[in-house]
Design a protein around this motif. Structure first.
Motif, PDB file in Angstrom:
ATOM      1  N   THR A 217       0.948  -1.129  -0.054  1.00 40.63           N
ATOM      2  CA  THR A 217       0.124   0.071   0.051  1.00 40.63           C
ATOM      3  C   THR A 217       0.818   1.280  -0.004  1.00 40.63           C
ATOM      4  OG1 THR A 217      -1.949  -1.234   1.298  1.00 40.63           O
ATOM      5  CG2 THR A 217      -1.753   1.253   1.259  1.00 40.63           C
ATOM      6  N   LYS A 220       2.157   1.673  -3.377  1.00 39.89           N
ATOM      7  CA  LYS A 220       0.936   2.245  -4.345  1.00 39.89           C
ATOM      8  C   LYS A 220       0.669   3.559  -4.126  1.00 39.89           C
ATOM      9  CE  LYS A 220      -3.026   0.740  -3.253  1.00 39.89           C
ATOM     10  NZ  LYS A 220      -4.072  -0.005  -3.056  1.00 39.89           N
ATOM     11  N   PHE A 258      -1.693   2.639 -11.307  1.00 44.61           N
ATOM     12  CA  PHE A 258      -1.541   1.902 -10.131  1.00 44.61           C
ATOM     13  C   PHE A 258      -2.484   1.480  -9.286  1.00 44.61           C
ATOM     14  CE2 PHE A 258       1.417   5.479 -11.478  1.00 44.61           C
ATOM     15  CZ  PHE A 258       2.584   4.874 -11.789  1.00 44.61           C
TER      16      PHE A 258
END
Length: 259
Positions: A217, A220, A258
């Motif tokens: 995460t 990202k 993404f």
């Protein structure tokens, strides 16, 4: 793939190089167990990054860096007349044989859980007073919480069903919300910690590695935010001059690339 003979020759080559560097290189001669420590930690994180990226060439490279450190520590150990690389290899081999009685003995196991349970029980028989002794104090908090929960589960201190853990998460969230309403900063921090601990425990029940999940995460978010920055520059603007609504449009657009 290389034959066992080739593998042993390659390892012997590394040992020879280590001997020569320790004797002739000013930097290598100067290193100690303590001076290498922070470098080893850095190399471990670099390996972890390569694994998350599933970059096999980079994983090979980082494994080499870590192997060098192991050989380096063993060389220093031999100079101190404390241990050498053979002692290191024999020590872990002896441990593996002892900790796998279902392979090298007559113990029967049904599944992975049985193996973990036996592993923790054997460690206690070896003289450890707590199953939590093997959790390094310096581990990052998230990783430490995960290891603590795995350890205690290995001796049967665990929930039975995933829904029970999720209910515990909900309970901790409610308690956190109550402390936030009261404005009690100290208790809010405690309850927030309880929420995180419960979520990490739930991750184990749904077969998710919380450290990997959070780092993915992080990556990202970084990719999306950098896309936003680049798109802003391309339009001739500055982020600080854009409204949240304008930034949100670019943020939503970044999700196409993404996910």
């Amino acid at each position: 793939m290389n034959t066992r003979k080739d593998q042993l020759a390659a390892f012997n080559r590394l040992l020879d190089i280590m001997e020569e560097l320790r004797e002739k290189c000013p930097w290598d001669k100067k290193q100690t167990l303590e001076s290498l420590r922070h470098l080893t930690i850095e190399e471990t994180y670099e390996l972890a990054d390569a694994i998350l990226e599933d970059d096999l060439p980079e994983i090979k490279k980082e494994l080499g860096d870590l192997l060098l450190h192991i050989v380096f520590y063993a060389k220093i150990g031999s100079e101190k007349k404390a241990f050498d690389i053979a002692d290191v290899a024999n020590s872990i081999s002896d441990k593996l044989i002892h900790r796998h009685p279902h392979i090298y003995g007559d113990v029967k196991v049904e599944n992975e859980a049985d193996v973990k349970r036996n592993w923790e029980q054997l460690k206690l028989k070896e003289g450890k007073t707590s199953v939590l002794e093997g959790v390094p104090k310096s581990l990052p908090a998230l990783v430490k919480a995960s290891r603590i929960q795995e350890k205690v589960a290995g001796v049967g201190f665990d929930w039975e069903e995933p829904h029970q853990v999720w209910e515990k998460v909900q309970e901790e969230l409610n308690e956190l919300n109550e402390e936030i309403k009261k404005g009690d900063k100290e208790n809010t921090e405690k309850e927030f910690g309880d929420v995180l601990f419960s979520m990490i425990n739930y991750a184990r029940f749904i077969d998710v590695n919380p450290e990997n999940a959070l780092e993915k995460t992080n990556k990202k978010f970084i990719n999306r935010f950098q896309y936003l920055e680049e798109a802003t520059k391309t339009s001739g603007k500055e982020l600080s001059d854009m409204s949240l609504v304008e930034m949100d449009v670019l943020w939503e657009d970044s999700k196409k690339y993404f996910s």
